[in-house]
Design an enzyme around this catalytic site. Structure first.
Site, short mmCIF file in Angstrom:
data_model
loop_
_atom_site.label_atom_id
_atom_site.label_comp_id
_atom_site.label_asym_id
_atom_site.label_seq_id
_atom_site.Cartn_x
_atom_site.Cartn_y
_atom_site.Cartn_z
N LYS A 43 -15.60 4.86 1.36
CA LYS A 43 -16.77 4.80 2.24
C LYS A 43 -16.36 4.63 3.70
CE LYS A 43 -19.11 0.75 2.29
NZ LYS A 43 -19.32 0.20 3.62
N CYS B 107 -15.02 0.36 -0.88
CA CYS B 107 -14.76 0.25 0.56
C CYS B 107 -13.92 1.38 1.14
CB CYS B 107 -14.07 -1.06 0.86
SG CYS B 107 -15.18 -2.45 0.70
N PHE C 133 0.82 -1.23 0.00
CA PHE C 133 0.00 0.00 0.00
C PHE C 133 0.85 1.27 0.00
CE2 PHE C 133 -4.57 -0.74 -0.04
CZ PHE C 133 -4.52 -2.11 -0.25
C1 UDX Z 1 -10.21 -2.79 0.30
C2 UDX Z 1 -9.39 -3.44 1.41
O1 UDX Z 1 -8.07 -3.72 0.93
C3 UDX Z 1 -10.05 -4.72 1.88
O2 UDX Z 1 -9.35 -5.27 2.98
C4 UDX Z 1 -11.49 -4.39 2.32
O3 UDX Z 1 -12.17 -5.55 2.70
C5 UDX Z 1 -12.24 -3.71 1.18
O4 UDX Z 1 -11.52 -2.55 0.75
P1 UDX Z 1 -10.59 -3.15 -2.32
O5 UDX Z 1 -11.52 -2.00 -2.26
O6 UDX Z 1 -11.04 -4.37 -3.06
O7 UDX Z 1 -10.21 -3.65 -0.83
O8 UDX Z 1 -9.25 -2.64 -3.00
P2 UDX Z 1 -7.72 -2.43 -2.60
O9 UDX Z 1 -6.89 -3.45 -3.27
O10 UDX Z 1 -7.55 -2.27 -1.15
O11 UDX Z 1 -7.45 -1.04 -3.34
C6 UDX Z 1 -8.21 0.11 -2.99
C7 UDX Z 1 -7.78 1.29 -3.81
O12 UDX Z 1 -6.50 1.74 -3.40
C8 UDX Z 1 -7.66 1.04 -5.30
O13 UDX Z 1 -8.17 2.17 -6.00
C9 UDX Z 1 -6.16 0.91 -5.55
O14 UDX Z 1 -5.80 1.28 -6.85
C10 UDX Z 1 -5.64 1.89 -4.52
N1 UDX Z 1 -4.27 1.59 -4.08
C11 UDX Z 1 -3.97 0.45 -3.41
C12 UDX Z 1 -3.26 2.54 -4.30
O15 UDX Z 1 -3.51 3.61 -4.88
N2 UDX Z 1 -2.01 2.28 -3.84
C13 UDX Z 1 -1.68 1.13 -3.18
O16 UDX Z 1 -0.51 0.98 -2.82
C14 UDX Z 1 -2.69 0.19 -2.96
#
Ligand code: UDX
Length: 432
Positions: free
Chosen positions: A258, A255, A244
């Site tokens: 929100k 998620c 992340f």
């Molecule tokens: C997230 C949580 O990871 C998960 O544990 C929870 O249950 C639901 O919300 P999700 O929404 O499926 O999961 O996506 P995730 O992979 O976490 O990415 C979220 C957003 O962050 C995406 O738009 C992604 O592109 C962005 N992101 C993620 C970044 O910009 N940088 C990163 O390093 C990681």
């Protein structure tokens, strides 16, 4: 098989359907209920309402153990553990809309040998309120941490399982813990409020990491550092970790946005101003718009320019576009007078509804034809394989903005394109 605990699931969205299919795969009989009749009919025919790798195979492969229904009675007849997996979207005030949860509680009703297992993300305190309304119904908070795109794997190989229950409901918490034992993950047994908070705090922390690295990226652009190198260096510290820390066009999806707003609102409702999260949200909003500035830098006014968007989904391996950066970008481009053309391998159908003014292409190469700029928004693997010399040939102005730092900048530049990433050294010369 037959002595495995039968399971009821209410709501067949991402969490509900994955929960139902995965428990069926583990040998449980599962009755999954949704109020939308067309959705249930489609599921009965083996058709999924969204794109999620591996899920369709689990649903069809376990058809004999997995029943889809619109009737609550079938769920109550078969299962004592009922997983509530309904939507809790934000209201205009930023609070979570709990109407679907409340309806589920009413439908389940109070019975001493029945347990409601809450998978939906709810504000801290929801469990307490439900227990007050339905004291006989056992209540277990068991938040779900799965990510779209890797939901099946995340469900089957969780980092941890969190189970919150109050005094008197231990039998239900024990039964849920038993369900999760085969996964071999650490199980945290705690109280309901803490379990509810683990979910919100985890998502807020992930969002904070992303906004943090995005700000580091923005500063890196000013001072000549390369954010991917910075993130690598930071991530090698065990206390920080490498995940992340990918700078880009902000976090989106159903998620993180929100839940961050929900936690900020929850704090505000209790009289505490969550200053850090206020900034996390603002940084994210601005980050989605930064790509426009990068286009302006090279093209000046965008009026009459043709801009191609590669990827519309909020991340790869999903067709979900909730809160996607593509929505903000397309709207901004349109209001600046640009013509927007886009390609996404799976989100096209959703995009046609959400972005009616955007011209949809059938391939990345078609999208870049005659474009003055290409903006990569979703890091679909196929975009890394593009023939950049061919892309260059087809474009009107050879400008590529990589909103996810996904591409090999050197390869793109070697093909004669101007490459702009996020937090990476960039070309300063305007295009002719
Ligand atoms: C997230 C949580 O990871 C998960 O544990 C929870 O249950 C639901 O919300 P999700 O929404 O499926 O999961 O996506 P995730 O992979 O976490 O990415 C979220 C957003 O962050 C995406 O738009 C992604 O592109 C962005 N992101 C993620 C970044 O910009 N940088 C990163 O390093 C990681």
């Amino acid at each position: 098989m037959s002595e495995r605990e039968p399971i009821g699931v209410i709501g067949t969205g991402w969490v509900g359907l994955v929960t139902a299919a995965c428990f069926a795969e583990l040998g449980h009989r599962v009755v999954a209920r949704d109020i939308v009749a067309e959705k249930v009919a489609a599921l009965q025919a083996g058709e999924l309402p969204f794109h999620e790798p591996g899920l369709a195979d689990l649903v069809t492969g376990n058809a004999e153990r997995l029943t889809f229904t619109t009737g609550i009675a079938e769920v109550l007849d078969e299962a004592r553990l009922i997983f509530v997996c309904v939507q809790t979207p934000p209201t205009h005030s930023g609070d979570a809309d709990l109407s679907a949860v409340i309806r589920a509680v009413e439908e389940i009703g109070s019975a001493p040998d029945r347990a409601l297992v809450m998978k939906s993300t709810v504000p801290v305190g929801t469990g307490k309120t439900i227990k007050r309304e339905a004291p006989e119904l056992a209540y277990v908070s068991c938040p779900e941490f799965l990510r779209e795109g890797t939901a099946v794997k995340d469900f089957m190989e969780p980092d941890r399982v969190v189970i919150g229950a109050g005094t008197g409901d231990e039998w239900a918490a024990n039964a849920v813990a038993e369900l999760y034992e085969p996964f071999g993950a650490p199980i945290l047994r705690t109280d309901v409020a803490s379990a509810e908070m683990v979910k919100l705090a985890s998502n807020a922390f992930l969002a904070t990491k992303i906004s943090f690295i995005n700000e580091i990226a923005n500063v890196s652009e000013e001072v000549g550092a390369e954010v991917t190198e910075v993130a690598r260096g930071m991530g090698l510290d065990d206390r920080i970790g490498p995940k992340f820390l990918r700078a880009g066009a902000g976090y989106s999806g159903s998620c993180l946005p929100k839940d961050v707003s929900g936690l900020k609102q929850l704090a505000g409702n209790s009289g505490y101003h969550f200053q850090l999260l206020t900034s996390v949200i603002e940084v994210n909003e601005l980050q989605k718009r930064r790509l426009i500035g990068k286009l302006n830098k090279h093209l000046g006014s965008l009026a009459g320019k043709r801009v191609a968007l590669l990827g519309l989904a909020f991340k790869p391996d999903t067709d979900d576009m909730r809160e996607a950066a593509s929505l903000v970008l397309a709207a901004r481009l349109e209001s600046e007078g640009a013509a927007v053309v886009a390609y996404d391998p799976v989100a096209e159908e959703r995009a046609r509804e959400l972005l009616p003014a955007v011209e949809m292409s059938q391939s990345a190469m078609d999208a870049v034809d005659g474009a003055d700029a290409v903006v990569l928004i979703t890091e679909w693997p196929e975009f890394a394989e593009l023939d950049w010399a061919e892309v260059r040939k087809r474009m009107n102005t050879p400008l590529l903005v990589d909103g996810r730092n996904f591409l090999d900048a050197e390869a793109v530049r070697a093909a004669g394109l101007t490459y702009e990433g996020i937090g990476r050294p960039s070309a300063s010369e305007p295009q002719g």
